[in-house]
Motif scaffolding. Sequence first.
Motif, PDB file in Angstrom:
ATOM      1  N   ALA A  25       0.831  -1.210   0.000  1.00 28.19           N
ATOM      2  CA  ALA A  25       0.000   0.000   0.000  1.00 28.19           C
ATOM      3  C   ALA A  25       0.855   1.245   0.000  1.00 28.19           C
ATOM      4  O   ALA A  25       0.573   2.207  -0.711  1.00 28.19           O
ATOM      5  N   ARG A  26       1.941   1.238   0.795  1.00 27.86           N
ATOM      6  CA  ARG A  26       2.818   2.402   0.820  1.00 27.86           C
ATOM      7  C   ARG A  26       3.459   2.625  -0.539  1.00 27.86           C
ATOM      8  O   ARG A  26       3.648   3.749  -0.992  1.00 27.86           O
ATOM      9  N   GLY A  27       3.756   1.539  -1.252  1.00 26.29           N
ATOM     10  CA  GLY A  27       4.386   1.655  -2.557  1.00 26.29           C
ATOM     11  C   GLY A  27       3.484   2.257  -3.596  1.00 26.29           C
ATOM     12  O   GLY A  27       3.949   2.694  -4.643  1.00 26.29           O
ATOM     13  N   ALA A  28       2.167   2.314  -3.338  1.00 26.58           N
ATOM     14  CA  ALA A  28       1.225   2.830  -4.328  1.00 26.58           C
ATOM     15  C   ALA A  28       0.909   4.291  -4.109  1.00 26.58           C
ATOM     16  O   ALA A  28       0.082   4.846  -4.791  1.00 26.58           O
ATOM     17  N   ARG A  29       1.536   4.955  -3.135  1.00 26.57           N
ATOM     18  CA  ARG A  29       1.226   6.354  -2.872  1.00 26.57           C
ATOM     19  C   ARG A  29       1.760   7.244  -3.983  1.00 26.57           C
ATOM     20  O   ARG A  29       2.735   6.930  -4.664  1.00 26.57           O
ATOM     21  N   GLU A  32       5.546   7.895  -5.295  1.00 25.43           N
ATOM     22  CA  GLU A  32       6.421   6.783  -4.905  1.00 25.43           C
ATOM     23  C   GLU A  32       7.116   6.215  -6.154  1.00 25.43           C
ATOM     24  O   GLU A  32       6.489   5.962  -7.172  1.00 25.43           O
ATOM     25  N   SER A 156      -6.499   0.238  -2.712  1.00 24.18           N
ATOM     26  CA  SER A 156      -5.201  -0.440  -2.760  1.00 24.18           C
ATOM     27  C   SER A 156      -4.298   0.177  -3.811  1.00 24.18           C
ATOM     28  O   SER A 156      -3.103   0.366  -3.591  1.00 24.18           O
ATOM     29  N   GLY A 159      -2.920   3.497  -2.555  1.00 21.05           N
ATOM     30  CA  GLY A 159      -2.245   3.474  -1.261  1.00 21.05           C
ATOM     31  C   GLY A 159      -3.077   4.010  -0.132  1.00 21.05           C
ATOM     32  O   GLY A 159      -2.558   4.638   0.786  1.00 21.05           O
TER      33      GLY A 159
END
Length: 310
Positions: A25-29, A32, A156, A159
């Motif tokens: 999820a963090r990788g989809a912000r 990023e 998802s 993120g």
Amino acid sequence: MSIRLFSRRQFGLTAFATGVSGAAARGARAGEKRPLTIEDCRGRRVTLGTMDRIVSIGGTITETLYALGASGRVVGVDITSTYPVAALREKKSVGYMRQLSADGILSLKPDLVLAMNDSGPPAAIDQIMNASIPTVMIDATPSLDGVRKRILTLSSIIGAGEQGASMVVRFDNQLRTLKAWKELHPQQPRVLFVMRVVNGRPMAAGTGTAADAIIALAGGTNAGSAMQGYKALEREALITLQPDVILMMSQGGQAMRDALLEDPAVLATPAGRNRAVIDMEGEKLLGFGPRTAEAALELAQQINGHMKPA
């Protein structure tokens, strides 16, 4: 529809929308740099990049992105994106979701296109994909499970997994309220949804339509259930259906309401005799997005208001 997210280093690992890992999820912000690869509803693997410039095709997608707090990343929407009203006012329009121009979308320089699976025409969608713009097709099934999956899928991708999970919890709580209300009002009146009037003939909804699904969710019976899809009704066929209530979109306006209530065939039905016509905002009624449970309860209450006590 299940969405699967992959990193390039661990392409074999799968995380579904119902439980995407925190790292994924963090990788989809937005912004990023770490790429992610997902599988959309067509089974296509799409590698995502920064997602700072999103084109949203489909009112349900737009509504969900706004609810997730991602409005600042949306640069273009289609004309079904009627909620929130700010979407069409603030963002560039790419036209109607089934009559898209690839050139108009590409001119916005998107780094992600999110489109309902029934968007088109196919040639325009293919042109966007061939331009190497990450394009994710979102399942358009008008069902409760479809609503949940769309929320979780979109949250998802951008993120916002925690916000998406909270939206689903809220949605399910609203469904429990709807269920309790229907148990207290067990009548199942016959409801006929009319999309529009064409050459004096009502275009009514049969099975396999979002209108059929929302009528059932609201506790009604689709008077057009013997049909498949949308059909223009001849006078005799309309009279035979004998709807208790006629449902339409508010976009049809007073002119459409007047046309229905002046139709001799409609006047030969309980709905016509009782002037039982309900109109609701189209995207809320048929979009099967975050407001669907709320829409079904509102529809159920309005239908009940037109019915005589048992």
